[in-house]
Design a protein around this motif. Structure first.
Motif, PDB file in Angstrom:
ATOM      1  N   VAL A 295       0.851  -1.074   0.127  1.00  0.00           N
ATOM      2  CA  VAL A 295      -0.053   0.124  -0.112  1.00  0.00           C
ATOM      3  C   VAL A 295       0.936   1.207  -0.065  1.00  0.00           C
ATOM      4  CG1 VAL A 295      -1.804   1.241   1.118  1.00  0.00           C
ATOM      5  CG2 VAL A 295      -1.887  -1.242   1.191  1.00  0.00           C
ATOM      6  N   VAL A 296       0.667   1.949  -1.155  1.00  0.00           N
ATOM      7  CA  VAL A 296       1.509   3.484  -1.051  1.00  0.00           C
ATOM      8  C   VAL A 296       0.565   4.644  -0.644  1.00  0.00           C
ATOM      9  CG1 VAL A 296       3.180   2.435  -2.586  1.00  0.00           C
ATOM     10  CG2 VAL A 296       1.211   3.386  -3.772  1.00  0.00           C
ATOM     11  N   GLY A 297      -0.708   4.603  -0.886  1.00  0.00           N
ATOM     12  CA  GLY A 297      -1.704   5.661  -0.473  1.00  0.00           C
ATOM     13  C   GLY A 297      -2.507   5.277   0.346  1.00  0.00           C
ATOM     14  N   ALA A 298      -2.903   5.884   1.204  1.00  0.00           N
ATOM     15  CA  ALA A 298      -4.099   5.791   2.401  1.00  0.00           C
ATOM     16  C   ALA A 298      -5.235   5.331   1.750  1.00  0.00           C
ATOM     17  CB  ALA A 298      -4.105   7.175   3.335  1.00  0.00           C
ATOM     18  N   PHE A 299      -5.880   4.546   2.263  1.00  0.00           N
ATOM     19  CA  PHE A 299      -7.374   4.284   1.844  1.00  0.00           C
ATOM     20  C   PHE A 299      -8.377   4.996   2.462  1.00  0.00           C
ATOM     21  CE2 PHE A 299      -5.076   0.476   0.141  1.00  0.00           C
ATOM     22  CZ  PHE A 299      -5.996   0.036  -0.828  1.00  0.00           C
ATOM     23  N   THR A 300      -9.276   5.496   1.605  1.00  0.00           N
ATOM     24  CA  THR A 300     -10.281   6.332   2.137  1.00  0.00           C
ATOM     25  C   THR A 300     -11.767   5.855   1.383  1.00  0.00           C
ATOM     26  OG1 THR A 300      -8.540   8.116   1.979  1.00  0.00           O
ATOM     27  CG2 THR A 300     -10.975   8.829   2.543  1.00  0.00           C
ATOM     28  N   ASP A 301     -12.347   5.458   2.362  1.00  0.00           N
ATOM     29  CA  ASP A 301     -13.683   5.068   1.679  1.00  0.00           C
ATOM     30  C   ASP A 301     -13.560   3.735   0.787  1.00  0.00           C
ATOM     31  OD1 ASP A 301     -15.341   7.237   3.310  1.00  0.00           O
ATOM     32  OD2 ASP A 301     -15.115   8.346   1.359  1.00  0.00           O
ATOM     33  N   GLY A 302     -12.616   2.862   1.313  1.00  0.00           N
ATOM     34  CA  GLY A 302     -12.056   1.858   0.635  1.00  0.00           C
ATOM     35  C   GLY A 302     -11.424   1.929  -0.690  1.00  0.00           C
ATOM     36  N   ASP A 303     -10.869   3.246  -0.967  1.00  0.00           N
ATOM     37  CA  ASP A 303     -10.178   3.417  -2.305  1.00  0.00           C
ATOM     38  C   ASP A 303      -8.638   3.744  -1.902  1.00  0.00           C
ATOM     39  OD1 ASP A 303     -12.058   2.748  -3.827  1.00  0.00           O
ATOM     40  OD2 ASP A 303     -13.175   4.787  -4.159  1.00  0.00           O
ATOM     41  N   GLY A 304      -7.791   3.601  -2.515  1.00  0.00           N
ATOM     42  CA  GLY A 304      -6.222   3.949  -2.264  1.00  0.00           C
ATOM     43  C   GLY A 304      -5.538   3.584  -3.307  1.00  0.00           C
ATOM     44  N   ALA A 305      -4.302   3.368  -3.130  1.00  0.00           N
ATOM     45  CA  ALA A 305      -3.031   3.129  -4.156  1.00  0.00           C
ATOM     46  C   ALA A 305      -2.191   2.195  -3.764  1.00  0.00           C
ATOM     47  CB  ALA A 305      -2.442   4.557  -4.481  1.00  0.00           C
ATOM     48  N   VAL A 306      -1.877   1.353  -4.596  1.00  0.00           N
ATOM     49  CA  VAL A 306      -0.802   0.103  -4.145  1.00  0.00           C
ATOM     50  C   VAL A 306       0.167  -0.123  -5.248  1.00  0.00           C
ATOM     51  CG1 VAL A 306      -2.471  -1.241  -3.051  1.00  0.00           C
ATOM     52  CG2 VAL A 306      -2.143  -1.500  -5.303  1.00  0.00           C
ATOM     53  N   LYS A 307       1.369  -0.402  -4.795  1.00  0.00           N
ATOM     54  CA  LYS A 307       2.502  -0.636  -5.863  1.00  0.00           C
ATOM     55  C   LYS A 307       2.796  -2.083  -5.910  1.00  0.00           C
ATOM     56  CE  LYS A 307       6.974   0.695  -7.394  1.00  0.00           C
ATOM     57  NZ  LYS A 307       8.022   1.728  -7.038  1.00  0.00           N
ATOM     58  N   LEU A 308       2.306  -2.845  -6.979  1.00  0.00           N
ATOM     59  CA  LEU A 308       2.414  -4.169  -7.260  1.00  0.00           C
ATOM     60  C   LEU A 308       3.950  -4.568  -7.210  1.00  0.00           C
ATOM     61  CD1 LEU A 308      -0.028  -4.474 -10.326  1.00  0.00           C
ATOM     62  CD2 LEU A 308      -0.540  -4.962  -7.739  1.00  0.00           C
ATOM     63  N   ASP A 309       4.191  -6.014  -7.216  1.00  0.00           N
ATOM     64  CA  ASP A 309       5.504  -6.481  -7.113  1.00  0.00           C
ATOM     65  C   ASP A 309       6.118  -6.378  -8.470  1.00  0.00           C
ATOM     66  OD1 ASP A 309       5.208  -6.915  -4.398  1.00  0.00           O
ATOM     67  OD2 ASP A 309       4.929  -9.111  -4.490  1.00  0.00           O
ATOM     68  N   ASN A 310       5.484  -6.053  -9.477  1.00  0.00           N
ATOM     69  CA  ASN A 310       6.054  -5.737 -10.635  1.00  0.00           C
ATOM     70  C   ASN A 310       6.550  -4.419 -10.996  1.00  0.00           C
ATOM     71  OD1 ASN A 310       3.673  -4.656 -11.164  1.00  0.00           O
ATOM     72  ND2 ASN A 310       2.868  -5.802 -13.139  1.00  0.00           N
ATOM     73  N   GLY A 311       6.366  -3.492  -9.945  1.00  0.00           N
ATOM     74  CA  GLY A 311       6.647  -2.225 -10.164  1.00  0.00           C
ATOM     75  C   GLY A 311       5.648  -1.371 -10.584  1.00  0.00           C
ATOM     76  N   GLU A 312       4.482  -1.712 -10.904  1.00  0.00           N
ATOM     77  CA  GLU A 312       3.259  -0.840 -11.296  1.00  0.00           C
ATOM     78  C   GLU A 312       2.659  -0.278 -10.265  1.00  0.00           C
ATOM     79  OE1 GLU A 312       1.109  -3.090 -14.069  1.00  0.00           O
ATOM     80  OE2 GLU A 312       2.597  -3.044 -15.692  1.00  0.00           O
ATOM     81  N   THR A 313       2.145   1.047 -10.425  1.00  0.00           N
ATOM     82  CA  THR A 313       1.286   1.576  -9.346  1.00  0.00           C
ATOM     83  C   THR A 313      -0.108   1.675  -9.778  1.00  0.00           C
ATOM     84  OG1 THR A 313       3.207   2.834  -8.465  1.00  0.00           O
ATOM     85  CG2 THR A 313       1.088   3.596  -7.748  1.00  0.00           C
ATOM     86  N   TRP A 314      -0.850   1.088  -8.949  1.00  0.00           N
ATOM     87  CA  TRP A 314      -2.524   0.963  -9.557  1.00  0.00           C
ATOM     88  C   TRP A 314      -3.327   1.750  -8.563  1.00  0.00           C
ATOM     89  CZ3 TRP A 314      -5.135  -2.645 -13.215  1.00  0.00           C
ATOM     90  CH2 TRP A 314      -4.160  -2.793 -14.304  1.00  0.00           C
ATOM     91  N   THR A 315      -4.484   2.227  -8.971  1.00  0.00           N
ATOM     92  CA  THR A 315      -5.449   2.696  -8.130  1.00  0.00           C
ATOM     93  C   THR A 315      -6.331   1.213  -7.498  1.00  0.00           C
ATOM     94  OG1 THR A 315      -5.924   4.439  -9.574  1.00  0.00           O
ATOM     95  CG2 THR A 315      -7.753   3.915  -7.820  1.00  0.00           C
TER      96      THR A 315
END
Length: 156
Positions: A100-120
């Protein structure tokens, strides 16, 4: 006139075998390859041994049928054994770990996958809480958003 045609029947067997091989190159299912082998082994073989035309046709049909029902299934099984499904692109993301790279607010946030991509990301369980830096697992992909769940044994 009929004896003249029978005399050159070997040319017909060769042409028929070549036609079957060309069709096999277009279909790639081993069906026409077995017919070509039956044509060469049965039809042309009996022709070269001096057999009658009807015996050539029977031999070609018999050998082709034998090959179709014995050798072709073995070849298809060997061909499909090595072609296991390997997920690619978005299909490969399911089950992947992320941080997790971005705090989750109302169930939505940001993550950085193990392959290096950042996703909502969206939490699979909206009542769960995750903090930045915590490990999560991708459970599904919905458009440009990954659905994640906290990994087992990870502190909340």
């Amino acid at each position: 006139m009929l004896p003249d045609l029978v005399q050159y029947l070997w040319i017909g067997w060769l042409v028929l075998a070549v036609v079957f091989v060309i069709i096999e190159l277009l279909t790639l299912e081993f069906t026409f390859l077995m017919l070509a082998a039956g044509t060469l082994i049965g039809g042309l073989g009996v022709n070269l041994l001096g057999g009658e035309w009807w015996l050539q046709v029977l031999a070609a049909a018999g050998v082709a049928a034998l090959l179709l029902f014995t050798i072709r299934p073995l070849l298809l099984r060997a061909l499909h054994r090595s072609s296991q499904h390997i997920p690619t692109n978005v299909d490969a993301l399911t089950g992947m770990s992320a941080r997790v790279v971005g705090a989750f607010t109302d169930g939505d946030g940001a993550v950085k996958l193990d392959n290096g991509e950042t996703w909502t990301a969206r939490l699979a369980d909206a009542s769960a809480s995750v903090a930045p830096g915590q490990r999560v697992t991708v459970t599904a992909v919905r458009g440009a958003t990954v659905v994640v769940a906290p990994e087992e044994g990870t502190p909340a």
